[in-house]
Design an enzyme around this catalytic site. Structure first.
Site: not given
Length: 423
Positions: A260, A275, A349, A352, A391
RNA sequence: GGAGAGAUGGCAGAGCGGCUGAUUGCACCGGUCUUGAAAACCGGAGACGCCUCACGGCGUUCGGGGGUUCGAAUCCCCCUCUCUCCGCCA
């Protein structure tokens, strides 16, 4: 993508839905374009009909003059069809562009709200650890135990990349193993997927590889991009196909790297590996029968599995029912798991899970034949995170740190890591 | 990387300028027969779109995109993918 006729037949509902989701779409323009499109199709069809009839007369025409006349007429009609087609193509292009911007409809129980903070905490699990010392964050812990090389990552690939080292490598493998073992037990078909995909696949799954907001790395001089998640490859896996109804639901899982660009995310919780530009992830993907009861049930199953994974790791988390404003285009409903991260002093987070109903499958053309319905129907697709290594790693390192500076390995991972603690 | 062959309906597999939206087989649906089922026989049926309240009509569709032609599954070009052989290689 929503069905065009559905949009036009349910303008009220679609428009209310867009409002709830904070998306502005010109439904009037869509209706007008559809009108124009239909007219052009009708016109084109009738000219084509004439063309065919005229052409069919030629082999039978004995008289050379008559024959010449028909050929001349054919040429004329060919031009007419050409210009009508060109016009239609332009209109369809505009229409598609508008249509793609309309988000999926929303589950009636999803909380309505614009802000991230309006998502509802469905439940929480586990005890937030109480430290009688000042806990370190994962960056400090990694430094202390030589687990992550950020400078090396930056030297090689730039900021946002990193080398995992030593026990962090073992933990990465262990987290992946733990997740795929669980998924295999749950009856999922395991896949190790390509890390690249074609534009068509990206777009079909709802990711836009071009444009300035893109989160996607593209490979120069090809139509390939690095995937942001295995959702892309697993969704694309069955594109343009018809799945036997009896085989549904299809339970797929995939391991991949995720890339990403995080464009525009500078400064946002960017410390450490929260991130990053690349991480490893085990993804869950499902194809269900085209009805909300079926996909809803599967959705709950995905969340249940995610919860069991984090319970298995002994990490405290909460489940969020994501509010309308934060859903993203394809999702009909979404649940996130957030783990407690002591270094941040808040939940972050980690997974998801989305039910995309037929929003993705329509663009990907993934259908099934239902026993009681004629024709092909778009299946429902769902996706969820089993484990996103970066994460999850933060949560493990920070929650399992001890007063003496060591870090315990979660018991569930010890058989793969081969040791009980770090340091 | 080099040389060939191919891509047709859910699957298999014919066709190779107008009579082919496409022979045929399997699978599928309906019927006959049977106590029931199977077998056999008869019949139906691709997908998508547009028009129509409807009955129905029309158009598109033979891997994708261009081209030739009055007319293309059929001829030409490009792309993608598959297979066979050769080379290279973790």
């Amino acid at each position: 993508m929503l069905d065009l006729n559905f949009i036009c037949d349910n303008v009220e509902a679609v428009s209310a839905n867009c409002r709830n989701r904070g998306v502005s779409v010109d439904l009037q323009a869509i209706a007008a374009l559809r009108q124009k499109r239909n007219e052009l199709i009708t016109q084109g069809d009738s000219v084509r009909k004439e063309q065919k009839e005229s052409a069919a007369l030629i082999p039978k025409a004995k008289d050379p003059a008559e024959r010449e006349g028909l050929i001349a007429r054919g040429k004329d009609l060919r031009e007419k069809v050409g210009s009508l087609d060109a016009e239609l193509e332009a209109v369809e292009g505009q229409l598609r562009e508008q249509q793609m911007r309309v988000p999926n409809m929303t589950h009636p129980d999803a909380p309505v709200g614009e802000l991230e903070s309006q998502s509802v905490i469905a439940r929480t699990w586990g005890e937030i650890p109480k430290f009688d010392f000042k806990p370190l964050d994962h960056v400090q812990l990694a430094e202390k135990h030589d687990l992550i090389d950020f400078d090396g990552g930056a030297r090689v690939a730039g900021s946002g990349f990193y080398f995992l080292k030593n026990e962090a490598v073992l933990l990465e493998m262990a987290l992946v193993q733990f997740a795929i073992e669980k998924l295999r037990k749950e009856g999922f078909t395991l896949h190790s997927t390509p890390d690249l995909a074609r534009q068509e696949v990206l777009i079909g799954t709802g990711y836009n590889p071009r444009g300035n907001e893109t989160q996607i790395y593209s490979i120069a001089n090809t139509d390939l991009s690095l995937v942001a998640t295995a959702e892309i490859t697993l969704g694309g896996l069955l594109r343009d196909s018809i799945i036997d109804f009896e085989k549904l639901p299809l339970k797929y899982a995939g391991v991949s790297h995720c890339f990403r660009t995080e464009a525009g995310a500078a400064g946002k919780a960017s410390r450490g590996i929260y991130r990053v530009h690349q991480f490893t992830k085990v993804e869950i993907f499902g194809f269900t029968a085209p009805d909300v009861a079926a996909s809803d049930a599967f959705h709950k199953e995905i969340v249940r599995i995610e919860e069991e994974i984090f319970q298995g790791l002994g990490l405290p988390y909460r489940v969020l029912d994501i509010c309308t404003g934060d859903l993203g285009g394809p999702a009909y409903r979404k649940f996130d798991l957030e783990c407690w991260m002591p270094g941040r002093g808040e939940y972050g987070e980690v997974t998801s899970a989305s039910n995309c109903t037929d929003y993705q499958s329509r663009r990907l053309a993934i259908r099934t034949k239902m026993p009681d319905k004629k024709g092909n129907v778009f299946v429902h697709t769902l996706n969820g995170t089993a484990v996103a290594v970066s994460r999850a790693l933060i949560a493990v390192l920070e929650n399992y740190q001890q007063a003496d500076g060591s870090i315990l390995i979660p018991p569930a991972l010890r058989k793969w890591v081969g040791q009980d603690k770090i340091g």
